[in-house]
Every structure is written in structure tokens, then in C-alpha cells.
Design an enzyme around this catalytic site. Structure first.
Site, mmCIF file in Angstrom:
data_model
loop_
_atom_site.group_PDB
_atom_site.id
_atom_site.type_symbol
_atom_site.label_atom_id
_atom_site.label_comp_id
_atom_site.label_asym_id
_atom_site.label_seq_id
_atom_site.Cartn_x
_atom_site.Cartn_y
_atom_site.Cartn_z
ATOM 1 N N ASP A 13 24.621 75.220 37.816
ATOM 2 C CA ASP A 13 23.912 75.007 36.550
ATOM 3 C C ASP A 13 23.944 76.243 35.654
ATOM 4 O O ASP A 13 23.014 76.500 34.899
ATOM 5 C CB ASP A 13 22.439 74.630 36.809
ATOM 6 C CG ASP A 13 22.273 73.510 37.824
ATOM 7 O OD1 ASP A 13 23.158 72.630 37.868
ATOM 8 O OD2 ASP A 13 21.284 73.507 38.572
ATOM 9 N N GLU A 211 22.386 64.022 32.479
ATOM 10 C CA GLU A 211 21.506 65.179 32.637
ATOM 11 C C GLU A 211 22.217 66.420 32.074
ATOM 12 O O GLU A 211 23.250 66.316 31.428
ATOM 13 C CB GLU A 211 21.158 65.399 34.122
ATOM 14 C CG GLU A 211 22.357 65.680 35.002
ATOM 15 C CD GLU A 211 22.005 65.922 36.455
ATOM 16 O OE1 GLU A 211 20.804 65.983 36.787
ATOM 17 O OE2 GLU A 211 22.932 66.055 37.272
#
Length: 466
Positions: A13, A211
Site C-alpha cells: 500500500d 479500494e
């Protein structure tokens, strides 16, 4: 090379940010062998803007139990982003487990230590995510605009059970946008849905939001990067206004090179799972940061990056995943097997998030960690690929391996192995790493693929070209 951090570091991420001529990467923090995502505290790595091969560990910047709602440290913190506010301080935004809340911490330095500031909330003090009907916020992406206004993007495309949200019935409709007040926590405008999830009106066909919201600005336009319904690609949309409307522009990167040259998921060249990252702009160049999967699971993800090219209209083209990363190519010398960008079995690759993964992937190769990281479980039909290599003056390949097997390794410049450029006959019965040598005859700059044909299993540690 990719992954660009140490072999035993698992930071997915990743959001790259430039502060004071250094690139700082903020990400989640996995642990090899863990049963869930993001079990560790936040750490940071940084590098000079002109030397993205020189990463420095900056230490722990924020601990899980620094959030007062997590004093026991039992909940995980997901996918942070960091921006510098108008006051010169640095603000770290993070998803607080699956509660649907966004936490904020602040520091005078880009590497912390960060101190808890509060949660994203409405002007009346109500914390977003603590009331039925609130939007479920996840994976925050933040932009401080040219005029000093701050925008927050967040969202999810799965209906999270109320048991995870402390009984609140939250909306998971897609990506929402908010404008924040100067305190960096209070919502001035929004949340407003800007990218609907699959099945909702206005959702992007075949690339609907899932997402991993990440926001940047390019040529005066707002660039919203996200992970799509496929979950293994990063796409981007573009808008003239921070609240949209956003128009779909394309795929930036896919961890199995799906969609590149029309490739479908069933033909993925690497194992699939979620990915998340952001754009980095240095001088005239743009890069996309993302993560790959290891250890036959979704919980040991490693950071990678690629340089992006643009078409004649200034739109980004999809980057192919590489071993050499932002370098042009490897040359003579040792190449670690862990840098293979393509890896698959004779039955192809697959998704690590499938329900039967523990049994399905038993006969598949994978990246494993012991004292070092290597390719394990390399069986008949397994293929690993390295891109890119400058084959100028290269005539020999030493393969460092171990295991018990007999057969041969076939070398080629494409994943189909249709036109071999060399082969190596094997008879191996060793628990220790040993080397075997062969001649190879590729030319120019290109890829090198290795396929095992035979009986038994070998592990691969490195490839040395000379």
C-alpha cells in the site's frame, strides 16, 4: 530492482511523497508468515529524489497503540497517506482496522514520531463511521491543493459486517471525496460519492472502484488512482474538479500483467491478489508504486515500482512489471531469484485470495523466506521470468539451487519458451545451495525465462550471468 526494499521487509500500500528533496514511502506493514494483513507498526523508508536505488530505513513512525482507541494494540492500521499542511507540519492519515474510521496523526518531521490528533469528523463533532448510514471509509488518499485546500478520498466496495464496525450499518458504495477544514480533521464538504462500486449507477464498466484511493494532480487535473473490481490492477481516472466528475483513463499497472496487450486473467504471468499504491512525480518522470504477493498468501506483500510512459495525448500507458524496476536493465553479475517479475506453474498462475488456496497452490512455485528470499517449489512446468537484462557479451549462466530433482532447465526470452536460447541438464540431490553452469545465447536487451522440465522439486536462489 524490484522489490526495491530489503528482502525481509513487507510494506504494501505504498504512498510515495516528496518532502525536501527526498522521497518518503508510507505504507501498511505486513509480516512474513502472519495470518492476517498489517500486523506491524508503521515504518518509513526514504531515498534522495535523484537516487531511487538508495533507500534508508527511517524506523517506526507510528505504533498501532498510539491510537487511543487501540491501547491494547489488537486492531490493525491500514494503508496510510501523508501530506504536509499549510502550517508546515506533516499529517498521517490511516484506516483504523475495519471500523470505517479514518485516524489522523501529526508530526513536525516527515518521519515522525507522529502523535495522535483525532478522527475525521463532522463540524458537530460526530466521528465519521460511528453512525448508521455513514460511508465506510478505508484506505485514505489525501491532497493538499495548490490553493491550500485539503481533500480526502476514501471508500470500499464490500459490505462490511456490523460485527466489525461495532454495530454500525455503514455504506460501502465506492470512493467518496471530502474537503477538510484547516485543522485537517473536520469535514467542510462531503462525503460525496465520486467513483461508484460495481453494480451501482455510474460504475466504470469492467474497472469499477474497489479500494485503494490515491490522489495526485497532473497538469492542473485531479488524478484518482484506485484498485478496481479485479483487485490486482491499479487504474486511474481524471477530473477538472476535486469532486469530479471523473472519467476513466486506463490501467497503470497489473501485478500479473493482465490487460497488457489484451492479456486475460486466466493467462496472468504472475500470481494475483490485491495491490495498492500511488503516483510519484520527479522532474519530467512519473512512477507508479504498487505491491506484489509472496508466500502463497495475501498477507506478505512487497513494495515494487515502475516508470510510466505516456502517449501523444499525455495519458499514461500501462507499465509492464519488471525485475529491474526503474533501471533500464540488469547486466553481468548476480541476479537474485526473488526479483523474478513473472512466476507461474505449468497450470498457470492464479489468485491467492481463492478459498481453497491452501490445497490449490501446493504444486505451484512461490517466493519463500528463510535466511534469504528465494523461489521455492519449482516443479515440472514451473517458469520464472526476469525483465530486463542487457545480454551484451553474456554467454554463460550460473544457477544457484538446491533440492532433489532430475531433468533440465530451459532458458528462453519469452514466457512460452518456444525458442530456447540454452538449456541445463540437472541431477540434484542437495539440501545446501549448489551452482550449475550452462551456455546461453540471447542478444540485445530483453527478458530471460527459465522453465524446469523433469521430476522432483528445486528451489532457486540466484542467477549469475557472465
Amino acid at each position: 530492482m524490484n522489490p526495491y526494499l530489503p528482502f525481509d521487509e513487507y510494506i504494501p500500500d505504498g504512498e510515495p511523497r516528496v518532502f525536501n528533496d527526498r522521497v518518503y514511502v508510507y505504507g501498511s506493514h505486513d509480516e512474513y508468515g502472519a495470518p492476517i494483513f498489517c500486523v506491524n507498526d508503521y515504518v518509513c523508508y526514504s531515498a534522495p529524489v535523484d537516487h531511487l536505488d538508495d533507500w534508508r530505513y527511517e524506523g517506526v513512525i507510528y505504533r498501532r497503540n498510539d491510537d487511543p482507541g487501540n491501547r491494547l494494540g489488537l486492531r490493525c492500521l491500514f494503508a496510510p497517506d501523508c501530506v504536509q499542511g499549510k502550517d508546515g507540519r506533516y499529517y498521517l492519515y490511516y484506516a483504523f482496522d475495519f471500523l470505517g474510521r479514518i485516524g489522523v496523526a501529526v508530526s513536525d518531521h516527515p518521519v515522525g514520531p507522529f502523535t495522535y490528533l483525532g478522527n475525521i469528523r463532522f463540524p458537530d463533532g460526530h466521528v465519521l463511521g460511528t453512525r448508521n448510514g455513514d460511508h465506510f471509509c478505508f484506505d485514505p488518499g489525501v491532497l493538499v491543493d495548490d490553493d491550500g485546500r485539503t481533500y480526502l478520498y476514501s471508500g470500499f466496495a464490500i459490505d462490511v459486517p456490523r460485527i466489525a464496525t461495532r454495530g454500525h450499518r455503514l455504506l460501502s458504495e465506492g470512493c467518496v471525496a471530502m474537503e477538510l477544514d484547516s485543522d485537517m480533521t473536520t469535514i467542510l464538504r462531503g462525503p460525496m460519492l465520486v467513483l461508484p462500486r460495481k453494480g451501482m449507477p455510474g460504475a466504470i464498466e469492467d474497472h469499477a472502484f474497489f479500494e485503494a484511493s490515491s490522489i495526485r494532480k497532473k497538469d492542473g487535473k485531479y488524478i484518482l488512482v484506485y484498485s478496481s473490481e479485479h483487485n490486482h490492477e491499479l487504474c486511474y481516472c481524471e477530473a477538472e474538479d476535486p469532486f469530479g466528475p471523473f472519467s476513466f483513463k486506463g490501467t497503470l499497472v497489473d501485478i500479473g500483467d493482465v490487460f497488457l496487450s489484451g492479456r486475460q486473467e486466466k493467462d496472468a504471468l504472475n500470481y494475483l491478489g490485491n495491490t495498492h499504491g500511488g503516483l510519484l512525480h520527479i522532474k519530467d518522470d512519473w512512477y507508479i508504486f504498487y505491491h506484489r504477493q509472496t508466500n502463497r498468501s495475501s498477507y506478505a506483500r512487497q513494495a515494487c515500482m515502475e516508470k510510466l510512459e505516456m502517449d501523444e495525448n499525455g495519458d499514461f500507458l500501462q507499465a509492464g512489471i519488471t525485475s529491474s524496476g526503474i533501471s533500464d536493465a540488469f547486466g553481468k553479475g548476480r541476479i537474485e531469484a526473488r526479483t523474478a517479475c513473472h512466476l507461474f506453474s505449468k497450470d498457470g498462475a492464479g489468485r491467492y485470495d481463492r478459498k481453497d488456496r491452501r490445497t490449490y497452490f501446493r504444486k505451484h512455485p512461490y517466493f519463500k523466506q528463510e535466511k534469504r528470499q528465494f523461489i521455492a517449489n519449482f516443479r515440472d512446468g514451473s517458469v520464472c521470468g526476469f525483465r530486463y537484462i542487457d545480454f551484451t557479451s553474456i554467454k554463460h549462466a550460473d544457477v544457484e539451487l538446491r533440492g532433489k530433482a532430475k531433468g533440465r532447465l530451459v532458458f528462453a526470452c519469452d514466457p512460452t519458451i518456444l525458442n530456447p536460447v540454452g538449456s541445463m541438464y540437472l541431477y540434484v540431490d542437495s539440501h545446501s545451495w549448489i551452482k550449475r553452469t550452462t551456455d546461453i545465447f540471447p542478444q540485445g536487451i530483453g527478458a530471460l525465462y527459465i522453465r524446469f522440465e523433469g521430476e522432483g522439486i528445486v528451489d532457486l536462489l540466484s542467477l549469475t550471468l557472465s
